[in-house]
Design an enzyme around this catalytic site. Structure first.
Site, PDB file in Angstrom:
ATOM      1  N   SER A  41      -1.944   0.308  -4.699  1.00 51.78           N
ATOM      2  CA  SER A  41      -2.410   0.484  -3.316  1.00 51.78           C
ATOM      3  C   SER A  41      -2.245  -0.803  -2.506  1.00 51.78           C
ATOM      4  O   SER A  41      -2.047  -0.754  -1.289  1.00 51.78           O
ATOM      5  CB  SER A  41      -3.862   0.952  -3.296  1.00 51.78           C
ATOM      6  OG  SER A  41      -4.714  -0.046  -3.787  1.00 51.78           O
ATOM      7  N   HIS A  44       1.196  -0.649  -1.303  1.00 50.77           N
ATOM      8  CA  HIS A  44       1.301   0.299  -0.188  1.00 50.77           C
ATOM      9  C   HIS A  44       0.798  -0.326   1.110  1.00 50.77           C
ATOM     10  O   HIS A  44       1.375  -0.118   2.181  1.00 50.77           O
ATOM     11  CB  HIS A  44       0.511   1.571  -0.499  1.00 50.77           C
ATOM     12  CG  HIS A  44       1.106   2.394  -1.596  1.00 50.77           C
ATOM     13  ND1 HIS A  44       0.385   3.297  -2.332  1.00 50.77           N
ATOM     14  CD2 HIS A  44       2.359   2.438  -2.088  1.00 50.77           C
ATOM     15  CE1 HIS A  44       1.172   3.862  -3.238  1.00 50.77           C
ATOM     16  NE2 HIS A  44       2.373   3.359  -3.106  1.00 50.77           N
TER      17      HIS A  44
HETATM   18 ZN   LIG Z   1      -6.573   0.049  -7.641  1.00 54.14          ZN
END
Ligand SMILES: [Zn+2]
Length: 354
Positions: A41, A44
């Site tokens: 993440s 991202h």
């Molecule tokens: Zn994580």
């Protein structure tokens, strides 16, 4: 202090910045961050397509450990100098109905470190004491940077699934979470653990085997359900853990699971599914979502990691100082490291064990 900060929602808005040191509130501690794991993440957010709501500017990082260097007046149970790991629910209304039953991880008002509250990729972090757990003596500090993904996998495999000794378990997606799910399925007593990925995942399958996979598959995804049936009594997997970051894997999961079996979905993927869900009905499949983790999961995971950290240590393929954050991010993106861990207080601390 230095910190890896996301400044905006566009791509490439992450950089090393200088911020004021945080001050503790009454219920907070300030930790000197010793290790901060890089999550998919975080990549991202770096590329401007986050998996969840982000409020920049914000310090990245929700997988971190450190040493207590200051504490608010109402903090109990933690002393200056203690090594601690942190949960991720930075802001929670502990009086909400979900928090009152211990499910603060899925409370809609929860706000996480690294997305809407400054996280752990910094020299200092402010953390509510309710988020903290002691890192056991004997565990190298660098491991404190990957306890959080173990808690994610534990929630998926142990809390939200019901694996019994001898069960056939399929894990889709050999990313860090998938590999840790493989490990936990093995420890939970699965008879076979089949880990499946793309041809480009081949280099990760050595990790999968070391963590307990009895079978790995990086070929045609459509062949996977038959492999699961061949490994079992012909009916397929008792449990499929979907840790792939794409929606399409759910179709494979529905095919590979046996009638009456269960699918636990832990991987995120925003794409529409564009497939029939009829197999859920026809096979009476139980589908379990799972998100994040709570205090009892963390206590179990800290104990587990305290005894078996050497088994997951090889997943850390890159470690380095905060100023080299981009190298750590790129090492994960290119696959040269399954996990990268930043060491904001210097690399010398990484191997210390108390
Ligand atoms: Zn994580």
């Amino acid at each position: 202090m230095r910190a890896v900060v996301q400044h905006g929602l566009e791509p490439d808005q992450v950089s090393l910045a200088i911020l004021d040191d945080p001050e503790p509130g009454e219920d907070d501690v300030i930790i000197e961050v010793l290790a901060a794991g890089v999550c998919g993440s975080d990549l991202h957010q770096w590329h401007g397509h986050p998996s969840w709501a982000v409020e920049p500017p914000v310090v990245l990082g929700h997988e971190f450990c450190g040493r207590v260097v200051a504490a608010g007046d109402r903090v109990a149970g933690f002393q200056l100098g203690d090594r601690v790991v942190s949960e991720t629910a930075a802001h929670v209304d502990m009086h909400s109905p979900l928090a009152r039953v211990g499910s603060y991880n899925i409370d809609p008002e929860r706000r996480g470190f690294g997305t809407r509250v400054n996280g752990g990729m910094a020299e200092r972090a402010r953390v509510p004491a309710r988020c903290l757990h002691h890192l056991p003596d004997g565990v190298p500090t660098v491991i404190g940077g990957i306890v959080e993904p173990v808690a994610v996998a534990y929630n998926a495999v142990v809390v939200r699934s019901a694996i019994k000794p001898g069960d056939i378990v399929v894990v889709l997606g050999p990313g860090p979470i998938g590999l840790l799910c493989c490990w936990l399925a093995h420890l939970a007593g699965a008879g076979e653990v089949l880990v499946a990925g793309l041809p480009s995942d081949e280099s990760r399958m050595g990790h999968a085997k070391a963590l307990g996979a009895t079978f790995t598959h990086t070929g045609d995804p459509e062949a996977l359900p038959d492999i699961a049936r061949d490994l079992s009594d012909g009916l397929g997997a008792h449990t499929v853990i979907d840790a792939a970051g794409v929606s399409a894997s759910f179709v494979t999961a529905m095919d590979a699971v046996r009638p009456g079996g269960s699918i636990t979905k832990v991987g995120w993927g925003p794409q529409p599914l564009n497939a029939s869900l009829d197999p859920i009905v026809a096979k009476a499949i139980t589908v379990n979502g799972c998100f994040s983790h709570t205090w009892p999961t963390w206590e179990a995971v800290v104990g587990l990691v305290g005894r078996r950290f050497d088994e997951i240590m090889p997943m850390i393929g890159w470690r380095g100082p905060l100023e080299h954050w981009i190298d750590g991010f790129e090492a994960m993106e290119s696959g040269t490291a399954v996990k990268s861990v930043l060491l904001p207080s210097g690399v010398a601390e990484a191997d210390s064990i108390s």
